[in-house]
Design an enzyme around this catalytic site. Structure first.
Site: not given
Length: 278
Positions: A162, A165-166
């Site tokens: 995460e 990805e962010e």
């Protein structure tokens, strides 16, 4: 309860022409997986005959798995007393309980698992984002990267994914610092949210265009002094825990790979306090 299959349900040659194909599960029930098209009236006849036979055999739970191309048979099953248990993108699972007493069937998945990533660098700056979508969009709130753990994904792997990805930042999982449980959070399901500490392996930020409005390294004191953080009880506790961990006054939970006879998983435990006793 009745779930995974293990052996074929014995039947005579005559039975085979009047019963639905099935396998026995480990809990005294049977599983039927429909794979070929069937006229609903024939399906109804075979289902009734099968239920009568399984009742005489003392079976308990009956599971019927319908692929999406056979979803038309669901109405027939419901009319015979089956109910929806769960659905995935390519199938529907229905279930029926034969005994007179209350059923002991396992419930559908009850929780969703989410993570919040506490990533702090050597300058005591924390990695934060502003979201383009969701409850915090357009409010100017800086928050930890968050997300949902995928099916079959370990919590620590999900937190690393995460963050990447962010924000585009590479990290290494350190510990789970705390977790929170809430109910009726997502389509009536409960939610488990794990606060994870990660070590940055890179510093350059490349924010995810589809979900993230902005991302930056923010001084820790500036982050915790945001009105949103100060006014939100959960975040106050989270920042206290993160500060204590950074100062060496708190120990979280580290994953240990463990195995059982039929599966593998992770035990998350406090290594410092356990080892101090030995």
């Amino acid at each position: 309860m009745s779930a995974s299959s293990s052996s074929t349900n014995p039947m005579s040659r005559e039975d085979a022409t009047t019963l639905l194909p099935s396998v026995q599960d480990k809990y005294g029930g049977v599983m039927t997986e429909m794979t070929h098209p069937m006229d609903p009236s024939l399906f109804s006849t075979l289902l009734r005959s099968s239920l009568s036979t399984w009742t005489l055999q003392g079976k308990k739970g009956v599971w019927i798995k319908l692929p999406k191309q056979l979803i038309g048979l669901a109405e027939t099953a419901v009319k015979e007393g089956f109910w929806f248990h769960h659905a995935e993108k390519d199938y529907l699972m229905l279930v029926y309980w034969i005994p007179k007493e209350d059923d002991t069937l396992p419930a559908n998945a009850s929780h969703r698992v989410g993570i919040g990533a506490f990533v702090i660098n050597h300058n005591k700056e924390v990695l934060v984002v502003q979201e383009k979508t969701g409850r915090f969009q357009g409010q100017g709130i800086w928050k930890f990267p968050t997300g949902v753990v995928n099916e079959g994904e370990d919590i620590h792997d999900g937190s690393v994914r995460e963050v990447k990805e962010e924000t585009g930042v590479d990290t290494e999982f350190d510990q789970i610092l705390a977790f929170r449980q809430t109910h009726k959070a997502f389509f009536g399901k409960s939610d488990l949210f794990f606060v994870c500490m990660l070590k940055p392996l890179s510093l350059e930020i490349n924010a995810q265009e589809s979900e993230i409005e902005a991302a930056q390294w923010m001084p820790w004191e500036e982050y915790i002094n945001q009105p949103f953080v100060q006014n939100y009880e959960l975040l106050r506790y989270m920042t206290d825990i993160c500060s204590a961990k950074t100062n060496g006054d708190y120990e979280g939970f580290t994953p240990l790979r463990v195995s059982a006879p039929d599966q593998q998983g992770n035990l998350y435990y406090n290594t410092r306090d356990l080892h101090s006793r030995n």
